[in-house]
Design a protein around this motif. Structure first.
Motif, PDB file in Angstrom:
ATOM      1  N   GLU A 161      -7.151 -13.150  -9.696  1.00 45.57           N
ATOM      2  CA  GLU A 161      -7.006 -12.759 -11.135  1.00 45.57           C
ATOM      3  C   GLU A 161      -6.642 -11.273 -11.157  1.00 45.57           C
ATOM      4  OE1 GLU A 161      -8.955 -16.887 -11.121  1.00 45.57           O
ATOM      5  OE2 GLU A 161      -9.064 -15.016 -10.028  1.00 45.57           O
ATOM      6  N   MET A 162      -6.988 -10.483 -10.364  1.00 41.28           N
ATOM      7  CA  MET A 162      -6.862  -8.980 -10.381  1.00 41.28           C
ATOM      8  C   MET A 162      -5.378  -8.930 -10.484  1.00 41.28           C
ATOM      9  SD  MET A 162      -9.841  -7.242  -7.780  1.00 41.28           S
ATOM     10  CE  MET A 162      -9.069  -5.720  -8.084  1.00 41.28           C
ATOM     11  N   GLU A 163      -4.433  -9.717 -10.295  1.00 42.11           N
ATOM     12  CA  GLU A 163      -3.006  -9.449 -10.355  1.00 42.11           C
ATOM     13  C   GLU A 163      -2.746  -9.028 -11.854  1.00 42.11           C
ATOM     14  OE1 GLU A 163       1.163 -11.933  -9.418  1.00 42.11           O
ATOM     15  OE2 GLU A 163      -0.833 -12.806  -8.569  1.00 42.11           O
ATOM     16  N   SER A 164      -3.713  -9.308 -12.585  1.00 39.14           N
ATOM     17  CA  SER A 164      -3.135  -9.076 -13.880  1.00 39.14           C
ATOM     18  C   SER A 164      -3.384  -7.966 -14.474  1.00 39.14           C
ATOM     19  CB  SER A 164      -4.157  -9.959 -15.324  1.00 39.14           C
ATOM     20  OG  SER A 164      -5.454  -9.509 -14.621  1.00 39.14           O
ATOM     21  N   LEU A 165      -4.161  -6.760 -13.523  1.00 37.80           N
ATOM     22  CA  LEU A 165      -4.221  -5.595 -13.532  1.00 37.80           C
ATOM     23  C   LEU A 165      -3.051  -4.710 -13.430  1.00 37.80           C
ATOM     24  CD1 LEU A 165      -7.755  -5.119 -11.899  1.00 37.80           C
ATOM     25  CD2 LEU A 165      -7.433  -5.377 -14.231  1.00 37.80           C
ATOM     26  N   ILE A 166      -2.201  -5.101 -14.525  1.00 38.22           N
ATOM     27  CA  ILE A 166      -0.567  -4.464 -14.198  1.00 38.22           C
ATOM     28  C   ILE A 166      -0.457  -2.766 -14.513  1.00 38.22           C
ATOM     29  CG2 ILE A 166       0.393  -6.676 -15.219  1.00 38.22           C
ATOM     30  CD1 ILE A 166       0.473  -5.189 -17.986  1.00 38.22           C
ATOM     31  N   ARG A 167      -1.485  -2.043 -14.568  1.00 33.52           N
ATOM     32  CA  ARG A 167      -1.470  -0.648 -14.712  1.00 33.52           C
ATOM     33  C   ARG A 167      -2.195   0.088 -13.399  1.00 33.52           C
ATOM     34  NH1 ARG A 167      -1.761   0.952 -21.197  1.00 33.52           N
ATOM     35  NH2 ARG A 167      -0.116  -0.507 -21.745  1.00 33.52           N
ATOM     36  N   LEU A 168      -2.794  -0.976 -12.577  1.00 33.54           N
ATOM     37  CA  LEU A 168      -3.713  -0.292 -11.698  1.00 33.54           C
ATOM     38  C   LEU A 168      -2.959   0.463 -10.712  1.00 33.54           C
ATOM     39  CD1 LEU A 168      -6.406  -0.343 -10.603  1.00 33.54           C
ATOM     40  CD2 LEU A 168      -6.030  -2.031  -9.302  1.00 33.54           C
ATOM     41  N   GLN A 169      -3.205   1.843 -10.511  1.00 33.11           N
ATOM     42  CA  GLN A 169      -2.654   2.960  -9.505  1.00 33.11           C
ATOM     43  C   GLN A 169      -3.442   3.144  -8.290  1.00 33.11           C
ATOM     44  OE1 GLN A 169      -1.539   6.171 -11.670  1.00 33.11           O
ATOM     45  NE2 GLN A 169      -0.294   5.235 -13.241  1.00 33.11           N
ATOM     46  N   THR A 170      -4.730   3.179  -8.340  1.00 36.71           N
ATOM     47  CA  THR A 170      -5.443   3.597  -7.228  1.00 36.71           C
ATOM     48  C   THR A 170      -6.918   2.571  -7.204  1.00 36.71           C
ATOM     49  OG1 THR A 170      -5.040   5.871  -7.478  1.00 36.71           O
ATOM     50  CG2 THR A 170      -7.117   5.410  -6.423  1.00 36.71           C
ATOM     51  N   ILE A 171      -7.129   2.108  -6.075  1.00 36.67           N
ATOM     52  CA  ILE A 171      -8.152   1.260  -5.633  1.00 36.67           C
ATOM     53  C   ILE A 171      -8.939   1.842  -4.552  1.00 36.67           C
ATOM     54  CG2 ILE A 171      -6.745  -0.612  -4.271  1.00 36.67           C
ATOM     55  CD1 ILE A 171      -8.731  -2.846  -5.576  1.00 36.67           C
ATOM     56  N   ASN A 172     -10.184   1.911  -4.521  1.00 34.85           N
ATOM     57  CA  ASN A 172     -10.866   2.422  -3.097  1.00 34.85           C
ATOM     58  C   ASN A 172     -11.983   1.454  -2.878  1.00 34.85           C
ATOM     59  OD1 ASN A 172     -12.661   3.793  -1.526  1.00 34.85           O
ATOM     60  ND2 ASN A 172     -12.640   5.534  -2.604  1.00 34.85           N
ATOM     61  N   LEU A 173     -11.740   0.808  -2.021  1.00 37.64           N
ATOM     62  CA  LEU A 173     -12.447  -0.355  -1.178  1.00 37.64           C
ATOM     63  C   LEU A 173     -13.100   0.270   0.092  1.00 37.64           C
ATOM     64  CD1 LEU A 173      -9.668  -3.053  -1.625  1.00 37.64           C
ATOM     65  CD2 LEU A 173     -11.668  -2.713  -3.144  1.00 37.64           C
ATOM     66  N   SER A 174     -13.206   1.473   0.395  1.00 41.43           N
ATOM     67  CA  SER A 174     -13.806   1.869   1.591  1.00 41.43           C
ATOM     68  C   SER A 174     -15.367   1.291   1.650  1.00 41.43           C
ATOM     69  CB  SER A 174     -13.867   3.393   1.628  1.00 41.43           C
ATOM     70  OG  SER A 174     -12.361   3.689   1.675  1.00 41.43           O
ATOM     71  N   PHE A 175     -15.683   1.293   2.963  1.00 44.09           N
ATOM     72  CA  PHE A 175     -17.208   0.922   3.366  1.00 44.09           C
ATOM     73  C   PHE A 175     -17.541  -0.405   2.396  1.00 44.09           C
ATOM     74  CE2 PHE A 175     -16.989   5.553   3.901  1.00 44.09           C
ATOM     75  CZ  PHE A 175     -17.517   5.573   5.082  1.00 44.09           C
ATOM     76  N   ASN A 176     -16.718  -1.321   2.843  1.00 45.83           N
ATOM     77  CA  ASN A 176     -16.936  -2.639   2.192  1.00 45.83           C
ATOM     78  C   ASN A 176     -16.896  -3.689   3.795  1.00 45.83           C
ATOM     79  OD1 ASN A 176     -17.505  -3.507  -0.720  1.00 45.83           O
ATOM     80  ND2 ASN A 176     -15.989  -1.830  -0.707  1.00 45.83           N
TER      81      ASN A 176
END
Length: 602
Positions: free
Chosen positions: A490-505
């Motif tokens: 469902e995160m596909e609906s974030l149609i303006r997302l430019q930066t995502i930080n998933l480090s240290f997971n």
């Protein structure tokens, strides 16, 4: 009563019946009946190769049901039909429109995007009431001069065509507020554009412009100017006098000098990344009093002046991929939400501090300022502006900085009083980092119409709730240092997302949904257990510029990753692969991509 009722009375039933047989296969009669009542007809995505006559003649001919039923209720009086004001025929296979277009003189909206049109009929000049015309994503090579007669036009969308010039007289569209001519083949912008005095938004990106006319400064109401992806070597000094300008995009050009903006007091975003700018001086900064976003990535800047502290409103500063060896300690005084430094030869800040993110870098810089005591503004934030009834909520940050901050509390849930404190204020940022949250607060969805930045780092999240996926204005999302191993589709609906930080997971693969968010520019997923990436899907991510895969479990780097030519920063250190060797990695992203391309099997 229809504008063309008189014409309707002259038509024969036989003529209508012939047309009715045609519409049976293409347009349901019920749709036409509803359109006569509402004045709106949507024929999008119906595989039409031409527009049926019954559509053009919807307000001209007597409806078929009128010939079959001589008794009408109050709601079925066809002679009291509403003129068609909105026609949508997008996403079809139309190659041309006929002059029958003139039979719909009441149209205010005509949407024909995503077809195969090579031209527009001259009869379009007769749509005198037209306010919005969308002909984007077609194959137009020229615009008819008749389009300049649409004096009531407010929105004109011509992006993704094959236009090489603008017709004479275009400046007569003096009511035009929104004009998009991006992704065409324009080499010049007429000086007469300055007469478009009502224009608020102008998109000229992805053309072949080598210059802008000085007269462009005559657009006194222009707020948004997008000139990304052109061939501009300079911008006219007059641009600096555009007092209403708020957003200026000049990325991916050939600029060698950063413009100065003495009169642009309202400028909030300046994007000049991917140019050849070498100097960032005090003169470039001293007038940017309202700037929120400053994008200087992928240039040749060698230093940042102490005057950077003049930008007290600055929230985002992107300095990645320049030639900066040191940063002024005064930078730590800014209230930045995002600071990008990757790809610089920094010697004064250790890599592990940079990897910890913006706030740690700012904290480090502040610690280096001599005699750094608590400032008056800090004490105001913590005491005077905090209401007694909401003592745990930073009201000053809500009212002044538009930040909902409840970080570093080590709490397992966010109290209702935090969300209640927002009241009628506009919130653009949420910071719930450094707590013990096991799930995202459900009330975050209350901010879906306004929030653009969310920081949930350093918590105990093991899954992402759907409430987060409803924040459709989200551009920046920080989820590092949690327990995540997957992201919902469902995160596909974030149609303006430019930066995502998933480090240290705990990710073992790059989450599939990220490949389906085309706006992503930066993916930070270091210090996980990622063992593979899909280079074909990644190549389709046309906006992706930064990919941090450091300290993962990549046993090999697919050569096809070298085809991801939009990447400006690719970080691969700390993985167990043997090639590319460290000597190649040290040469930087361009060398890595070239190395990989050379090894693609033929």
């Amino acid at each position: 009563m229809s504008l063309l009722k008189g014409v309707a009375e002259k038509n024969t039933r036989a003529g209508f019946r012939a047309e009715r047989r045609e519409v049976d296969a293409a347009v349901p009669q019920g749709l036409l009946k509803a359109a006569r009542k509402s004045g709106q007809l949507n024929l999008s995505g119906r595989n039409l190769s031409e527009v049926p006559q019954c559509v053009w003649r919807i307000n001209v001919d007597i409806p078929e049901e009128a010939n079959q039923n001589l008794s009408f209720s109050t709601t079925e009086r066809w002679w009291e039909q509403t003129d068609l004001t909105k026609l949508i025929i997008s996403n079809n296979k139309l190659q041309s429109l006929t002059d029958d277009l003139r039979l719909l003189p009441a149209l205010t909206v005509l949407d024909i995007h995503d077809n195969q049109l090579t031209s527009l009929p001259s009869a379009i000049r007769e749509l005198e009431n037209l306010q919005k015309l969308n002909v984007s994503h077609n194959k137009l090579q020229i615009l008819p001069e008749e389009i300049t007669k649409l004096r009531n036009l407010k929105g004109l969308y011509l992006q993704h065509n094959e236009l090489t010039c603008i017709p004479e007289g275009f400046e007569q569209l003096f009511n035009l507020e929104d004009l998009d001519i991006s992704n065409n083949r324009l080499t010049t912008v007429p000086a007469s554009f300055s007469s478009l005095s009502s224009l608020v938004r102008l998109n000229l990106s992805s053309n072949q412009l080598k210059s802008l006319p000085a007269e462009i400064s005559g657009m006194k109401k222009l707020k948004h100017l997008d000139c990304n992806s052109n061939l501009l070597e300079t911008v006219p000094p007059e641009l600096a006098n555009m007092e209403s300008l708020e957003l200026l995009y000049l990325r991916r050009n050939k600029l060698c000098f950063l413009p100065e903006f003495p009169s642009c007091r309202l400028l909030k975003e300046l994007h000049v990344g991917e140019n050849q700018i070498e100097i960032l001086g005090p003169e470039h900064l001293k007038h940017l009093n309202s700037i929120l976003v400053l994008d200087l990535r992928d240039n040749k800047i060698k230093s940042v002046p102490d005057e950077i502290t003049l930008l007290q409103s600055l929230e985002r500063l992107d300095l990645s991929n320049n030639d900066i060896s040191s940063l002024p300690c005064s930078l730590g005084k800014l209230h930045l939400k995002f600071l990008a430094l990757e790809g610089n030869p920094l010697r004064t800040i250790r890599r592990e501090i940079i990897n910890k993110g913006t706030q740690e870098v700012l904290k480090y810089l502040r610690s280096k300022i001599k005699d750094d005591g608590p400032s008056q503004s800090d004490s105001v934030i913590e005491t005077a502006m905090t209401l007694p009834s909401e003592s745990r909520v930073n009201v000053h940050a809500i009212v002044t900085l538009k930040i909902l901050d409840y970080s570093d509390k080590q709490t397992t849930l966010i109290p209702d009083e935090v969300f209640d404190a927002v009241k009628s204020n506009i919130i653009t940022s949420v910071n719930f980092s450094k707590n013990q949250l096991c799930e995202i607060p459900k009330r975050i969805v209350e901010l879906k119409e306004m929030v653009s930045d969310v920081n949930l780092s350093f918590n105990k999240l093991s899954f992402i709730s759907l409430e987060l996926c409803m924040l459709q204005k989200l551009t920046f999302l920080d989820l590092r240092n949690n327990f995540l191993n997957s992201l919902p589709e469902e995160m596909e609906s974030l149609i303006r997302l430019q930066t995502i930080n998933l480090s240290f997971n705990r990710f073992k693969i790059l989450p599939e949904v990220l490949y389906h968010i085309p706006t992503l520019e930066t993916i930070l997923i270091s210090n996980n257990q990622v063992g593979s990436v899909d280079p074909q899907k990644m190549k389709a991510m046309e906006n992706l510029m930064t990919l941090d895969l450091q300290n993962n479990d990549l046993l090999q780097i697919p050569p096809e990753l070298g085809n991801c030519v939009t990447l400006r920063t690719l970080l691969l250190d700390g993985n167990p692969f043997r090639v590319p060797r460290a000597a190649i990695l040290m040469k930087g992203t361009a060398a890595i991509l070239e190395y990989l391309r050379d090894r693609i099997p033929t």
